[in-house]
Design a protein around this motif. Structure first.
Motif, PDB file in Angstrom:
ATOM      1  N   MET A  10      16.957  22.541 -10.056  1.00  0.00           N
ATOM      2  CA  MET A  10      16.554  23.348  -8.909  1.00  0.00           C
ATOM      3  C   MET A  10      15.819  24.611  -9.349  1.00  0.00           C
ATOM      4  SD  MET A  10      18.991  24.777  -5.863  1.00  0.00           S
ATOM      5  CE  MET A  10      18.337  25.770  -4.523  1.00  0.00           C
ATOM      6  N   ASP A  11      16.231  25.182 -10.487  1.00  0.00           N
ATOM      7  CA  ASP A  11      15.587  26.408 -10.953  1.00  0.00           C
ATOM      8  C   ASP A  11      14.141  26.179 -11.361  1.00  0.00           C
ATOM      9  OD1 ASP A  11      16.828  24.843 -13.049  1.00  0.00           O
ATOM     10  OD2 ASP A  11      16.184  26.408 -14.441  1.00  0.00           O
ATOM     11  N   ARG A  12      13.789  24.946 -11.713  1.00  0.00           N
ATOM     12  CA  ARG A  12      12.403  24.615 -12.055  1.00  0.00           C
ATOM     13  C   ARG A  12      11.608  24.195 -10.823  1.00  0.00           C
ATOM     14  NH1 ARG A  12      11.458  26.045 -17.487  1.00  0.00           N
ATOM     15  NH2 ARG A  12      13.373  25.655 -18.664  1.00  0.00           N
ATOM     16  N   TYR A  28      20.500  28.175  -7.100  1.00  0.00           N
ATOM     17  CA  TYR A  28      19.338  28.428  -7.965  1.00  0.00           C
ATOM     18  C   TYR A  28      19.765  29.202  -9.216  1.00  0.00           C
ATOM     19  CZ  TYR A  28      14.870  30.276  -9.588  1.00  0.00           C
ATOM     20  OH  TYR A  28      13.783  30.594 -10.360  1.00  0.00           O
ATOM     21  N   CYS A  29      20.531  30.273  -9.020  1.00  0.00           N
ATOM     22  CA  CYS A  29      20.963  31.094 -10.153  1.00  0.00           C
ATOM     23  C   CYS A  29      21.919  30.328 -11.061  1.00  0.00           C
ATOM     24  CB  CYS A  29      21.620  32.381  -9.650  1.00  0.00           C
ATOM     25  SG  CYS A  29      20.470  33.516  -8.851  1.00  0.00           S
ATOM     26  N   TYR A  30      22.755  29.502 -10.467  1.00  0.00           N
ATOM     27  CA  TYR A  30      23.691  28.701 -11.269  1.00  0.00           C
ATOM     28  C   TYR A  30      22.926  27.787 -12.225  1.00  0.00           C
ATOM     29  CZ  TYR A  30      26.907  24.937 -12.483  1.00  0.00           C
ATOM     30  OH  TYR A  30      27.628  23.998 -13.173  1.00  0.00           O
ATOM     31  N   TYR A  31      21.917  27.068 -11.700  1.00  0.00           N
ATOM     32  CA  TYR A  31      21.176  26.147 -12.554  1.00  0.00           C
ATOM     33  C   TYR A  31      20.250  26.897 -13.514  1.00  0.00           C
ATOM     34  CZ  TYR A  31      22.924  22.126 -10.061  1.00  0.00           C
ATOM     35  OH  TYR A  31      23.759  21.163  -9.539  1.00  0.00           O
ATOM     36  N   LYS A  32      19.817  28.082 -13.112  1.00  0.00           N
ATOM     37  CA  LYS A  32      19.001  28.897 -14.023  1.00  0.00           C
ATOM     38  C   LYS A  32      19.805  29.258 -15.268  1.00  0.00           C
ATOM     39  CE  LYS A  32      15.131  31.263 -14.626  1.00  0.00           C
ATOM     40  NZ  LYS A  32      13.802  30.610 -14.661  1.00  0.00           N
TER      41      LYS A  32
END
Length: 306
Positions: free
Chosen positions: A68-70, A118-122
């Protein structure tokens, strides 16, 4: 004039709206005199359900792909959150109906969950060791948001002022008073906040379009998110245009009073069409090797078998 009057009506009173729909009056304090008015309310309700359901496919897609972060632009998420926060603030400033206030709160909370994912997957995909700090920060942010909403809710509950039912864009202006001036003070405040909110919604799409173009892929993004938002914005625009103007108000004045929300909805709709074409153009695209992450859901053993 008492702000609870709309079209000369007291809250929940059909005496001056003899041909009005009873359920519309009871739920929304709205005088729906004919089929156009009732269709406007129904389309507005359906648009709310579309907006409310839009985030869930993306939640699932985030857990399934793990990138998700990408896939999503952080500016897209922040712009969307900013627009919904303004809607929430405006719903309190305009003393809107409880249904509209609770819906605005739900939108903000859904945006916070999206941003948290988003932040978790980042952090997870970069192999950082700050997961606990990120989780604590979002817990603090969520508690702060809920506390603020609770505090504002106590003041707003004292005097709820019925206003026009208007889809996701909850900052509809007070149009019940037959005013001689083009805009009342509350309308100017609502118009200003609605304009800024519409700009944020519009600007949020641009970085996402650029991110898709740069990746040459839409993997990690759920098209249902944009499809439901497109449907919601279309129904919302129709609900505004179908609504009959207030007595003494021309069609031109009516459109002018609702221009920020129309521009926001129809403008976002046009940009979402661009994103839809990107889904078609990049449907065969593959994420780069640096984007191949371990998802929370899915067949994790597939790569071992192949």
């Amino acid at each position: 004039m008492d702000p609870r009057h709309r079209r000369g009506l007291q809250l929940g009173n059909l005496s001056d709206c003899p041909n009005g729909s009873r359920w519309v009056m009871d739920v929304f304090s709205e005088c729906a005199q004919d089929g156009r008015d009732i269709a406007s309310v129904i389309l507005g309700l359906v648009s709310i359900f579309c907006f409310a359901a839009a985030s869930f496919p993306q939640f699932y897609q985030a857990c399934r792909t793990g990138i998700m972060d990408r896939a999503l632009s952080i500016y897209f998420l922040l712009g969307w959150l900013g627009g919904d926060l303004l809607n929430l603030i405006g719903s309190f400033l305009a003393h809107q109906l409880p249904l509209q206030v609770y819906t605005a709160i739900y939108y903000v909370l859904a945006d916070l969950v999206m941003l948290a994912l988003y932040c978790y997957y980042k952090v997870k995909n970069q192999g950082g060791g700050f997961t606990a700090q990120i989780n604590a920060a979002f817990l603090f942010l969520s508690l702060g948001t809920l506390s603020t909403v609770s505090f504002l809710g106590r003041g707003a509950a004292a005097a709820q002022d019925p206003v026009v039912f208007r889809g996701r864009s909850l900052l509809s202006t007070h149009v019940g008073e037959l005013v001689s001036e083009p805009f009342t003070r509350s309308e100017i405040i609502g118009f200003t906040i609605g304009s800024v909110s519409s700009v944020l919604y519009l600007c949020s799409r641009v970085p996402q379009i650029y991110t898709n173009y740069k990746r040459k892929s839409t993997i990690g993004i759920s098209y249902s998110l944009f499809a439901l938002v497109m449907l919601g914005n279309s129904l919302y625009g129709l609900s505004v245009l179908l609504k009959n103007p207030e007595p003494g108000q021309s069609e031109g004045d009516y459109v002018l009073h609702h221009l920020p929300w129309l521009v926001g909805s129809l403008g976002v709709l046009s940009l979402d069409v661009v994103i839809s074409f990107q889904f078609l153009a990049y449907r065969g695209g593959k994420p780069g090797t640096h984007e191949e992450r371990g998802p929370l859901l899915g067949e994790q053993g597939d790569s071992l078998e192949s």
